[in-house]
Design an enzyme around this catalytic site. Structure first.
Site, PDB file in Angstrom:
ATOM      1  N   LYS A  83       0.854  -1.189   0.000  1.00 15.32           N
ATOM      2  CA  LYS A  83       0.000   0.000   0.000  1.00 15.32           C
ATOM      3  C   LYS A  83       0.891   1.242   0.000  1.00 15.32           C
ATOM      4  O   LYS A  83       1.797   1.362   0.837  1.00 15.32           O
ATOM      5  CB  LYS A  83      -0.795  -0.029   1.310  1.00 15.32           C
TER       6      LYS A  83
HETATM    7  C1  E4P Z   1      -8.062   1.317   4.661  1.00 18.28           C
HETATM    8  O1  E4P Z   1      -7.334   0.535   4.122  1.00 18.28           O
HETATM    9  C2  E4P Z   1      -7.801   1.986   5.931  1.00 18.28           C
HETATM   10  O2  E4P Z   1      -7.068   1.113   6.752  1.00 18.28           O
HETATM   11  C3  E4P Z   1      -9.036   2.289   6.719  1.00 18.28           C
HETATM   12  O3  E4P Z   1     -10.200   1.836   6.071  1.00 18.28           O
HETATM   13  C4  E4P Z   1      -9.094   3.625   7.335  1.00 18.28           C
HETATM   14  O4  E4P Z   1     -10.282   3.745   8.057  1.00 18.28           O
HETATM   15  P1  E4P Z   1     -10.540   4.873   9.165  1.00 18.28           P
HETATM   16  O5  E4P Z   1     -10.919   6.129   8.455  1.00 18.28           O
HETATM   17  O6  E4P Z   1     -11.687   4.326   9.974  1.00 18.28           O
HETATM   18  O7  E4P Z   1      -9.273   5.004   9.943  1.00 18.28           O
END
Ligand code: E4P
Length: 217
Positions: A83
């Site tokens: 990522k």
């Molecule tokens: C996605 O890959 C992220 O880890 C995640 O969905 C972020 O979510 P949040 O906005 O609840 O931290």
């Protein structure tokens, strides 16, 4: 639509993976930091539990460092998807890593333009954050609709991974729009199971069955 767990907690994976509804996982540095310990060791364990794509995020910010880190993350397990954040450096790293056959998820997507650029460079996945948009008064799901529509117009291979989901309506709307994947905290996956009429219906079925059995004796 594929369903991923958005968590760094092995307990979440142990509880949900046996249900047969989980196709993969996403992590981020904040989720892994909450767990303590070695983030890469946790990612390896998650890969073993889900047996599907597991996103592991770089913490470097320059393209050169992201490329080195991305290669290391990819070596953790064949299921790892690297990522990278949506930045100019992130896109350079995306291009290089994709060229080496490493699958890349471009994260922190908050506009359709960003999703378009990431797809052009060959992202395997893009992660638009719907909940964080809702939090600032923008409609997160409207962004998903836009990205799905744009991707349908061109032969991109990029999957739309709806991230930052907060409640079951995000998941149902994403499925209606034709998003490829939703990643959800364990709490939201638990909520997908719940309906009071299911609980009441089951309780009544069992009571009626018991009454009928008692009457036969
Ligand atoms: C996605 O890959 C992220 O880890 C995640 O969905 C972020 O979510 P949040 O906005 O609840 O931290």
């Amino acid at each position: 639509m594929k369903l991923f767990i958005d968590s760094g907690s092995l307990k979440d994976y142990e509880a949900l993976a046996p249900l047969g509804i989980i196709d993969g996982a996403t992590t981020n540095p904040s989720l892994l930091a909450k767990e303590g310990g070695d983030p890469r060791a946790i990612v390896k364990k998650i890969c073993g539990l889900v047996q599907g794509p597991v996103s592991a995020e770089v913490v470097s910010t320059s393209a050169a460092d992201m490329i080195v880190e991305g290669r290391e993350l990819a070596k953790i397990d064949p299921h790892v998807v690297v990522k990278v954040p949506f930045t100019r450096d992130g896109l350079k790293a995306l291009k290089a890593l994709t060229g080496e056959g490493i699958r890349v998820n471009v994260t922190l997507i908050f506009s359709a333009a960003q999703a378009l650029l990431a797809a052009k460079v060959g992202a395997a996945l893009v992660s638009p954050f719907v909940g964080r948009l809702d939090d600032v008064g923008q409609n997160g799901m409207a962004l998903i609709q836009e990205i799905v529509e744009i991707y349908r117009n061109y032969p991109f291979h990029t999957e739309v991974l709806v991230a930052s989901t907060r409640h079951p309506i995000h998941i149902v709307e994403a499925a209606k729009m034709g998003a490829d994947i939703c990643t959800c905290p364990a709490k939201v996956i638990d909520q997908l199971f719940k309906h009071p009429l299911t609980d009441i219906g089951l309780s009544n079925f069992l009571k009626d069955h018991e009454k009928a059995q008692a009457a036969r004796v």
